[in-house]
Design a protein around this motif. Structure first.
Motif, PDB file in Angstrom:
ATOM      1  N   PRO A 241       9.581  -5.683 -10.809  1.00 51.54           N
ATOM      2  CA  PRO A 241       8.656  -6.587 -10.871  1.00 51.54           C
ATOM      3  C   PRO A 241       8.190  -6.655  -9.009  1.00 51.54           C
ATOM      4  O   PRO A 241       7.266  -6.938  -9.085  1.00 51.54           O
ATOM      5  N   PHE A 242       9.158  -7.660  -8.971  1.00 50.11           N
ATOM      6  CA  PHE A 242       9.879  -8.096  -7.950  1.00 50.11           C
ATOM      7  C   PHE A 242       9.039  -7.337  -6.701  1.00 50.11           C
ATOM      8  O   PHE A 242       8.611  -7.183  -5.669  1.00 50.11           O
ATOM      9  N   ILE A 243       9.851  -6.187  -6.389  1.00 51.64           N
ATOM     10  CA  ILE A 243       9.380  -5.281  -5.528  1.00 51.64           C
ATOM     11  C   ILE A 243       8.300  -4.761  -5.740  1.00 51.64           C
ATOM     12  O   ILE A 243       7.809  -4.108  -4.382  1.00 51.64           O
ATOM     13  N   VAL A 244       8.241  -4.394  -6.523  1.00 51.69           N
ATOM     14  CA  VAL A 244       7.278  -3.403  -6.829  1.00 51.69           C
ATOM     15  C   VAL A 244       5.235  -4.627  -6.555  1.00 51.69           C
ATOM     16  O   VAL A 244       4.397  -4.039  -5.670  1.00 51.69           O
ATOM     17  N   THR A 245       5.706  -5.582  -6.917  1.00 52.14           N
ATOM     18  CA  THR A 245       4.733  -6.529  -6.967  1.00 52.14           C
ATOM     19  C   THR A 245       4.631  -6.600  -5.318  1.00 52.14           C
ATOM     20  O   THR A 245       3.582  -6.691  -4.813  1.00 52.14           O
ATOM     21  N   THR A 246       5.797  -6.509  -4.751  1.00 53.82           N
ATOM     22  CA  THR A 246       5.736  -7.363  -3.124  1.00 53.82           C
ATOM     23  C   THR A 246       5.085  -5.594  -2.285  1.00 53.82           C
ATOM     24  O   THR A 246       4.146  -5.448  -1.219  1.00 53.82           O
ATOM     25  N   LEU A 247       4.971  -4.415  -2.814  1.00 50.04           N
ATOM     26  CA  LEU A 247       4.861  -2.973  -2.534  1.00 50.04           C
ATOM     27  C   LEU A 247       3.432  -2.733  -2.377  1.00 50.04           C
ATOM     28  O   LEU A 247       2.758  -2.316  -1.721  1.00 50.04           O
ATOM     29  N   ILE A 248       2.928  -3.582  -4.417  1.00 51.32           N
ATOM     30  CA  ILE A 248       1.542  -3.063  -4.329  1.00 51.32           C
ATOM     31  C   ILE A 248       0.899  -3.935  -2.815  1.00 51.32           C
ATOM     32  O   ILE A 248      -0.334  -3.735  -2.646  1.00 51.32           O
ATOM     33  N   ALA A 249       1.037  -5.485  -2.818  1.00 53.33           N
ATOM     34  CA  ALA A 249       0.162  -6.571  -2.285  1.00 53.33           C
ATOM     35  C   ALA A 249       0.419  -5.346  -0.784  1.00 53.33           C
ATOM     36  O   ALA A 249      -0.441  -5.655  -0.472  1.00 53.33           O
ATOM     37  N   ILE A 250       1.617  -4.919  -0.690  1.00 54.43           N
ATOM     38  CA  ILE A 250       0.857  -4.779   1.086  1.00 54.43           C
ATOM     39  C   ILE A 250      -0.008  -4.042   1.116  1.00 54.43           C
ATOM     40  O   ILE A 250      -0.086  -2.967   1.833  1.00 54.43           O
ATOM     41  N   HIS A 251       0.381  -2.755  -0.152  1.00 53.62           N
ATOM     42  CA  HIS A 251      -0.531  -1.221  -0.123  1.00 53.62           C
ATOM     43  C   HIS A 251      -1.811  -1.703  -0.136  1.00 53.62           C
ATOM     44  O   HIS A 251      -2.501  -1.285   0.774  1.00 53.62           O
ATOM     45  N   ILE A 252      -2.211  -2.612  -1.579  1.00 48.87           N
ATOM     46  CA  ILE A 252      -3.544  -2.892  -0.785  1.00 48.87           C
ATOM     47  C   ILE A 252      -3.997  -3.735   0.614  1.00 48.87           C
ATOM     48  O   ILE A 252      -5.188  -3.325   0.487  1.00 48.87           O
ATOM     49  N   GLY A 253      -2.830  -4.931   0.724  1.00 53.45           N
ATOM     50  CA  GLY A 253      -3.043  -4.867   2.598  1.00 53.45           C
ATOM     51  C   GLY A 253      -3.966  -3.810   3.278  1.00 53.45           C
ATOM     52  O   GLY A 253      -4.833  -4.194   3.669  1.00 53.45           O
ATOM     53  N   ILE A 254      -3.154  -2.724   3.332  1.00 57.42           N
ATOM     54  CA  ILE A 254      -3.598  -2.019   4.410  1.00 57.42           C
ATOM     55  C   ILE A 254      -4.841  -0.843   3.578  1.00 57.42           C
ATOM     56  O   ILE A 254      -5.787  -0.970   4.857  1.00 57.42           O
ATOM     57  N   VAL A 255      -5.232  -0.694   2.482  1.00 56.35           N
ATOM     58  CA  VAL A 255      -5.919  -0.111   1.917  1.00 56.35           C
ATOM     59  C   VAL A 255      -7.721  -1.231   2.662  1.00 56.35           C
ATOM     60  O   VAL A 255      -8.711  -0.675   3.131  1.00 56.35           O
ATOM     61  N   TRP A 256      -7.061  -2.431   2.587  1.00 53.68           N
ATOM     62  CA  TRP A 256      -8.137  -3.544   2.939  1.00 53.68           C
ATOM     63  C   TRP A 256      -7.926  -2.976   4.065  1.00 53.68           C
ATOM     64  O   TRP A 256      -9.364  -3.449   4.768  1.00 53.68           O
ATOM     65  N   VAL A 257      -7.525  -3.341   5.001  1.00 51.80           N
ATOM     66  CA  VAL A 257      -7.924  -3.092   6.313  1.00 51.80           C
ATOM     67  C   VAL A 257      -8.116  -1.457   7.183  1.00 51.80           C
ATOM     68  O   VAL A 257      -9.072  -1.908   7.803  1.00 51.80           O
ATOM     69  N   GLN A 258      -7.350  -0.894   6.273  1.00 51.20           N
ATOM     70  CA  GLN A 258      -8.065   0.807   6.997  1.00 51.20           C
ATOM     71  C   GLN A 258      -9.295   0.725   5.934  1.00 51.20           C
ATOM     72  O   GLN A 258      -9.656   2.497   6.551  1.00 51.20           O
ATOM     73  N   GLY A 259      -9.577   0.812   4.637  1.00 50.46           N
ATOM     74  CA  GLY A 259     -10.516   1.172   4.217  1.00 50.46           C
ATOM     75  C   GLY A 259     -10.388   2.380   3.576  1.00 50.46           C
ATOM     76  O   GLY A 259      -9.335   3.028   3.695  1.00 50.46           O
ATOM     77  N   ILE A 260     -11.656   2.457   2.452  1.00 48.67           N
ATOM     78  CA  ILE A 260     -10.747   3.313   1.390  1.00 48.67           C
ATOM     79  C   ILE A 260     -11.231   4.653   1.892  1.00 48.67           C
ATOM     80  O   ILE A 260     -12.091   4.705   2.725  1.00 48.67           O
ATOM     81  N   ALA A 261     -10.170   6.090   1.983  1.00 49.62           N
ATOM     82  CA  ALA A 261      -9.868   7.702   2.680  1.00 49.62           C
ATOM     83  C   ALA A 261     -11.218   7.366   2.115  1.00 49.62           C
ATOM     84  O   ALA A 261     -11.241   7.932   0.523  1.00 49.62           O
TER      85      ALA A 261
END
Length: 264
Positions: A241-261
């Motif tokens: 849970p610690f690793i996955v929650t961190t990676l999901i936050a980074i994953h969503i953050g990148i989508v927010w910055v780059q926009g939906i492909a």
């Protein structure tokens, strides 16, 4: 950056002048309260500045390139699978935390304490059957949603430049999702769990050079024991849970910055 107040702007009077809904008022009040203490608006402005600087190097989307006012594909079911898998993860995490109040990762007794506790949750605990079913089904929905999400990303070319990093993060996340499923599968410590664990030990031992070391690290030995169940529980409840929650936050953050492909 100083901790002194930047100005004496009367935010309360400004809020009263605006015709805001209760939700907007609550949000702005909370934002002002936090900004007075953490100066988050300053940091948001820095992030915004960095975003626009980075965005200068980003390729234009199809909508921008061809001046299209057609974003209907954002609402395609396949384009909501990322959100769907995230919601499933949240439901699984909350229901799993509630199950943790009653579950004990112990192999003592006949039948074992772990199996007895699962039996208690399913047959005697009020709403226990519903809670465990909700946890199991949300986990299965998450696996299916993540898998379909990856297929959508691949077949629409959303993994291409400049989104390679998020594609790699997605591959890591689907691998960790499989880890969630396997470790959770062993926790009831029934016959299915026992033989699934034994297969895992054999697979670890089949790895060249580091097989024995991997079996000792993950399963606590070459045969299933209390150490095995304890490790599966720690991995399932604390580590993943610690690793996955961190990676999901980074994953969503990148989508927010780059926009939906958009589809290529």
């Amino acid at each position: 950056m100083s901790l002194e107040r930047k100005d004496d702007y009367d935010h309360d009077a400004w809020l009263k002048e605006k015709d805001l809904s209760p939700v907007e008022t609550t949000f702005l009040t909370a934002l002002i309260w936090m900004d007075k203490r953490l100066r988050i608006v300053d940091y948001l402005e820095i992030l915004e500045t960095l975003y626009y600087r980075v965005n200068l190097q980003m390729p234009k989307s199809h909508t921008e390139q061809y001046n299209l006012d057609n974003k209907f594909w954002y609402w395609y079911p396949l384009y909501t699978l990322g959100l769907f898998s995230t919601l499933s993860y949240i439901v699984a995490a909350v229901s799993g935390a509630l199950l943790g109040f009653y579950y004990s990762p112990a192999t003592s007794g006949d039948p074992t304490t772990a199996y007895t506790q699962i039996e208690f949750i399913m047959t005697e605990l009020q709403f226990g059957f519903f809670l465990r079913s909700l946890h199991r089904w949300s986990a299965q929905v998450m696996v299916a949603a993540v898998f379909l999400h990856m297929l959508r990303v691949y077949f629409t070319g959303a993994y291409k430049e400049p989104r390679e990093l998020n594609w790699i993060l997605g591959i890591i996340l689907i691998s960790l999702t499989m880890g969630f499923g396997y470790t959770g599968y062993l926790l009831p410590w029934d016959q299915l769990a026992f033989w699934a664990g034994q297969i895992g030990v054999e697979m670890a031992l089949s790895v060249p050079l580091i097989g024995e070391w991997a079996a000792q690290l993950v399963f606590g030995g070459f045969t299933l024991s209390q150490a095995t169940l304890q490790r599966m529980y720690i991995i399932h409840v604390f580590l993943l849970p610690f690793i996955v929650t961190t990676l999901i936050a980074i994953h969503i953050g990148i989508v927010w910055v780059q926009g939906i492909a958009e589809p290529h």
